[in-house]
Scaffold this motif. Structure first.
Motif, mmCIF file in Angstrom:
data_model
loop_
_atom_site.group_PDB
_atom_site.id
_atom_site.type_symbol
_atom_site.label_atom_id
_atom_site.label_comp_id
_atom_site.label_asym_id
_atom_site.label_seq_id
_atom_site.Cartn_x
_atom_site.Cartn_y
_atom_site.Cartn_z
ATOM 1 N N ALA A 84 7.579 -2.195 -18.489
ATOM 2 C CA ALA A 84 8.061 -1.552 -19.721
ATOM 3 C C ALA A 84 7.428 -2.179 -20.966
ATOM 4 O O ALA A 84 7.079 -1.478 -21.920
ATOM 5 C CB ALA A 84 9.582 -1.641 -19.793
ATOM 6 N N TRP A 85 7.262 -3.508 -20.964
ATOM 7 C CA TRP A 85 6.631 -4.173 -22.121
ATOM 8 C C TRP A 85 5.206 -3.636 -22.303
ATOM 9 O O TRP A 85 4.800 -3.290 -23.404
ATOM 10 C CB TRP A 85 6.554 -5.693 -21.915
ATOM 11 C CG TRP A 85 7.871 -6.387 -21.770
ATOM 12 C CD1 TRP A 85 9.090 -5.949 -22.230
ATOM 13 C CD2 TRP A 85 8.107 -7.639 -21.110
ATOM 14 N NE1 TRP A 85 10.054 -6.860 -21.894
ATOM 15 C CE2 TRP A 85 9.499 -7.895 -21.216
ATOM 16 C CE3 TRP A 85 7.300 -8.561 -20.457
ATOM 17 C CZ2 TRP A 85 10.081 -9.051 -20.687
ATOM 18 C CZ3 TRP A 85 7.872 -9.705 -19.927
ATOM 19 C CH2 TRP A 85 9.248 -9.943 -20.031
ATOM 20 N N LEU A 86 4.447 -3.610 -21.216
ATOM 21 C CA LEU A 86 3.047 -3.182 -21.302
ATOM 22 C C LEU A 86 2.962 -1.718 -21.735
ATOM 23 O O LEU A 86 2.112 -1.337 -22.528
ATOM 24 C CB LEU A 86 2.338 -3.391 -19.956
ATOM 25 C CG LEU A 86 2.232 -4.850 -19.497
ATOM 26 C CD1 LEU A 86 1.563 -4.940 -18.132
ATOM 27 C CD2 LEU A 86 1.456 -5.701 -20.511
ATOM 28 N N GLU A 87 3.891 -0.910 -21.212
ATOM 29 C CA GLU A 87 3.967 0.514 -21.575
ATOM 30 C C GLU A 87 4.193 0.653 -23.081
ATOM 31 O O GLU A 87 3.529 1.428 -23.753
ATOM 32 C CB GLU A 87 5.115 1.154 -20.800
ATOM 33 C CG GLU A 87 5.181 2.655 -20.830
ATOM 34 C CD GLU A 87 4.141 3.305 -19.928
ATOM 35 O OE1 GLU A 87 3.588 4.334 -20.329
ATOM 36 O OE2 GLU A 87 3.876 2.761 -18.823
ATOM 37 N N ALA B 144 18.116 4.505 -7.962
ATOM 38 C CA ALA B 144 16.880 3.813 -8.318
ATOM 39 C C ALA B 144 17.188 2.911 -9.509
ATOM 40 O O ALA B 144 18.020 3.258 -10.353
ATOM 41 C CB ALA B 144 15.805 4.826 -8.684
ATOM 42 N N ARG B 145 16.553 1.759 -9.557
ATOM 43 C CA ARG B 145 16.752 0.897 -10.723
ATOM 44 C C ARG B 145 16.292 1.625 -11.973
ATOM 45 O O ARG B 145 15.195 2.183 -11.979
ATOM 46 C CB ARG B 145 15.920 -0.386 -10.576
ATOM 47 C CG ARG B 145 16.597 -1.428 -9.754
ATOM 48 C CD ARG B 145 15.759 -2.674 -9.640
ATOM 49 N NE ARG B 145 16.340 -3.522 -8.608
ATOM 50 C CZ ARG B 145 17.332 -4.389 -8.825
ATOM 51 N NH1 ARG B 145 17.802 -4.552 -10.030
ATOM 52 N NH2 ARG B 145 17.815 -5.094 -7.831
ATOM 53 N N PRO B 146 17.119 1.645 -13.009
ATOM 54 C CA PRO B 146 16.711 2.358 -14.216
ATOM 55 C C PRO B 146 15.525 1.667 -14.893
ATOM 56 O O PRO B 146 15.413 0.439 -14.854
ATOM 57 C CB PRO B 146 17.951 2.304 -15.105
ATOM 58 C CG PRO B 146 18.783 1.189 -14.567
ATOM 59 C CD PRO B 146 18.425 1.001 -13.126
ATOM 60 N N ALA B 147 14.644 2.485 -15.470
ATOM 61 C CA ALA B 147 13.515 1.921 -16.204
ATOM 62 C C ALA B 147 14.054 1.130 -17.389
ATOM 63 O O ALA B 147 15.083 1.478 -17.961
ATOM 64 C CB ALA B 147 12.601 3.040 -16.685
ATOM 65 N N VAL B 148 13.367 0.058 -17.730
ATOM 66 C CA VAL B 148 13.785 -0.768 -18.862
ATOM 67 C C VAL B 148 13.354 -0.071 -20.151
ATOM 68 O O VAL B 148 12.236 0.429 -20.244
ATOM 69 C CB VAL B 148 13.118 -2.160 -18.774
ATOM 70 C CG1 VAL B 148 13.542 -3.024 -19.942
ATOM 71 C CG2 VAL B 148 13.466 -2.814 -17.453
ATOM 72 N N VAL B 149 14.254 0.003 -21.106
ATOM 73 C CA VAL B 149 13.886 0.608 -22.387
ATOM 74 C C VAL B 149 14.136 -0.383 -23.517
ATOM 75 O O VAL B 149 14.971 -1.283 -23.395
ATOM 76 C CB VAL B 149 14.684 1.907 -22.671
ATOM 77 C CG1 VAL B 149 14.210 3.024 -21.772
ATOM 78 C CG2 VAL B 149 16.174 1.683 -22.483
ATOM 79 N N ALA B 150 13.420 -0.187 -24.604
ATOM 80 C CA ALA B 150 13.568 -1.078 -25.754
ATOM 81 C C ALA B 150 14.977 -0.958 -26.316
ATOM 82 O O ALA B 150 15.570 0.113 -26.298
ATOM 83 C CB ALA B 150 12.550 -0.712 -26.826
ATOM 84 N N GLU B 151 15.497 -2.088 -26.826
ATOM 85 C CA GLU B 151 16.829 -2.061 -27.430
ATOM 86 C C GLU B 151 16.770 -1.320 -28.751
ATOM 87 O O GLU B 151 15.745 -1.320 -29.424
ATOM 88 C CB GLU B 151 17.307 -3.507 -27.680
ATOM 89 C CG GLU B 151 17.485 -4.305 -26.407
ATOM 90 C CD GLU B 151 16.496 -5.456 -26.311
ATOM 91 O OE1 GLU B 151 16.220 -6.088 -27.336
ATOM 92 O OE2 GLU B 151 15.995 -5.708 -25.205
ATOM 93 N N GLU B 152 17.902 -0.691 -29.067
ATOM 94 C CA GLU B 152 17.954 0.032 -30.354
ATOM 95 C C GLU B 152 17.933 -0.964 -31.499
ATOM 96 O O GLU B 152 18.554 -1.989 -31.439
ATOM 97 C CB GLU B 152 19.231 0.869 -30.429
ATOM 98 C CG GLU B 152 19.179 2.110 -29.541
ATOM 99 C CD GLU B 152 18.055 3.057 -29.916
ATOM 100 O OE1 GLU B 152 17.913 3.359 -31.107
ATOM 101 O OE2 GLU B 152 17.289 3.474 -29.019
#
Lengths: 196, 152
Positions: A84-87, B144-152
């Motif tokens: 995710a960081w690289l994305e 499925a493990r959720p994709a990591v997203v940036a914090e708000e």
């Protein structure tokens, strides 16, 4: 009599203060030493069968972290974070090579590693070494790993889980620990691309 | 103590324990098992466990369908980024009204020796055994493990 107690008390107090300062100084020096010496020779097989050594880090920015495929929690979590960081860095992310190194060569073959890493991301390269190759890399990266036996006859591994950032000379640049936020991690990686 | 006295005491104790049971309710919510990658017979289970109770309870063991064993683990971080997975041999205490959160990167139930790979969309029967509440059967959905997203 009372004065002697007072003097003894002051001396004891000074001794405690001196000891605390000494320990803090020792800890500071050790921390600096460790950071100065993370990195060095290694040679392992990538999950596509190619050999990767420390020389491949030169001229590229790299990110390395350690784990194993039977790891139920922290390794999948870290793999998805790194992806995710690289994305999030878009084209800057393409300038960083990401390596996931197994600390469990007994179970993690190149084939297993290929299946495992590609399940999570196409941006991360899995590295597999022999027990000796892992030992060499562990020495270079001051890596801690230990086998923990479970009651059903299987085992799990304890290991260092920080993500190491290496600059274009293949030297230690910074580390991202488990507690770092998404933005902190991306900021460090951006700094690696710009200054590393 | 007289026989009548013993009887009276016994009935008081019985009444007390029945009351405690009535007020001792274990809740399990947001529970899920992360789909393991191919070839890996190990999975992690997460969720939020609450105890509507007066005295603390303790999650002491876990069994999962199609697995050889389950254990409680805490991912702990020490100095210098050394992270270890520590087995919690004494189980996990659940205090009244304090949700116990099992989440990625922290406390989790480790299920080992899975005979079949759990797939997202399916479910795993899990039996959680509590010191006071006894066995609680729950189906954990596999996701499925959720994709990591940036914090708000």
């Amino acid at each position: 009599m009372r004065r002697r107690h007072l003097v003894q008390g002051i001396l004891a107090g000074l001794l405690v203060v001196a000891t605390v300062i000494g320990v803090m100084e020792l800890h500071r020096r050790q921390t600096e030493d460790v950071e100065a010496v993370i990195g060095g020779p290694f040679s392992m097989l990538a999950h596509d069968g190619a050999r990767v050594t420390h020389e491949d880090l030169t001229g590229r920015r790299s990110l390395l972290f350690f784990g194993f495929t039977y790891c139920p929690d922290i390794c999948p979590t870290t793999l998805l974070q790194v992806a995710a960081w690289l994305e999030a860095m878009e084209e800057k992310g393409d300038l960083i090579d990401a390596y996931f190194v197994t600390v469990d060569p007994e179970r993690d073959t190149v084939e297993r590693m290929a299946e495992y890493v590609t399940y999570f991301s196409d941006r991360i390269t899995g590295l597999v070494g022999t027990a000796d190759e892992l030992r060499q890399m562990a020495d270079s990266y001051r890596l801690y790993y230990a086998r923990i036996d479970l009651d059903d006859g299987s085992y799990t591994m304890d290991h260092t889980a920080a993500v190491y950032l290496m600059d274009a000379e293949g030297r230690f640049f910074d580390a991202i620990t488990m507690t770092a936020s998404f933005d902190e991690a991306v900021a460090k990686l951006t700094r690696l691309v710009e200054d590393g | 103590m007289t026989a009548a006295g013993r009887l009276a005491l016994a009935s008081i104790l019985l009444a007390t324990s029945a009351m405690a049971t009535d007020q001792h309710v274990i809740g399990i919510e947001e529970h899920w098992v992360a789909e393991p990658p191919p070839g890996v017979p190990v999975a992690a289970a997460y969720g939020v466990i609450t105890c509507r109770c007066i005295t603390s309870d303790r999650l002491i063991s876990v069994a999962a369908g199609g697995a050889s064993m389950g254990e409680f683990h805490a991912t702990t971080s020490g100095d210098g980024g050394v992270v270890a997975m520590r087995r919690l041999d004494d189980g996990i205490e659940i205090r009244p009204g304090v949700p116990l959160v099992l989440a990625p990167g922290g406390l989790h139930i480790m299920i080992t020796g899975l005979e079949e790979r759990p797939r997202a969309g399916g479910g795993i029967h899990v039996t959680l055994v509590f010191e006071r509440a006894g066995a609680v059967d729950v189906v954990f959905p596999v996701m499925a493990r959720p994709a990591v997203v940036a914090e708000e």
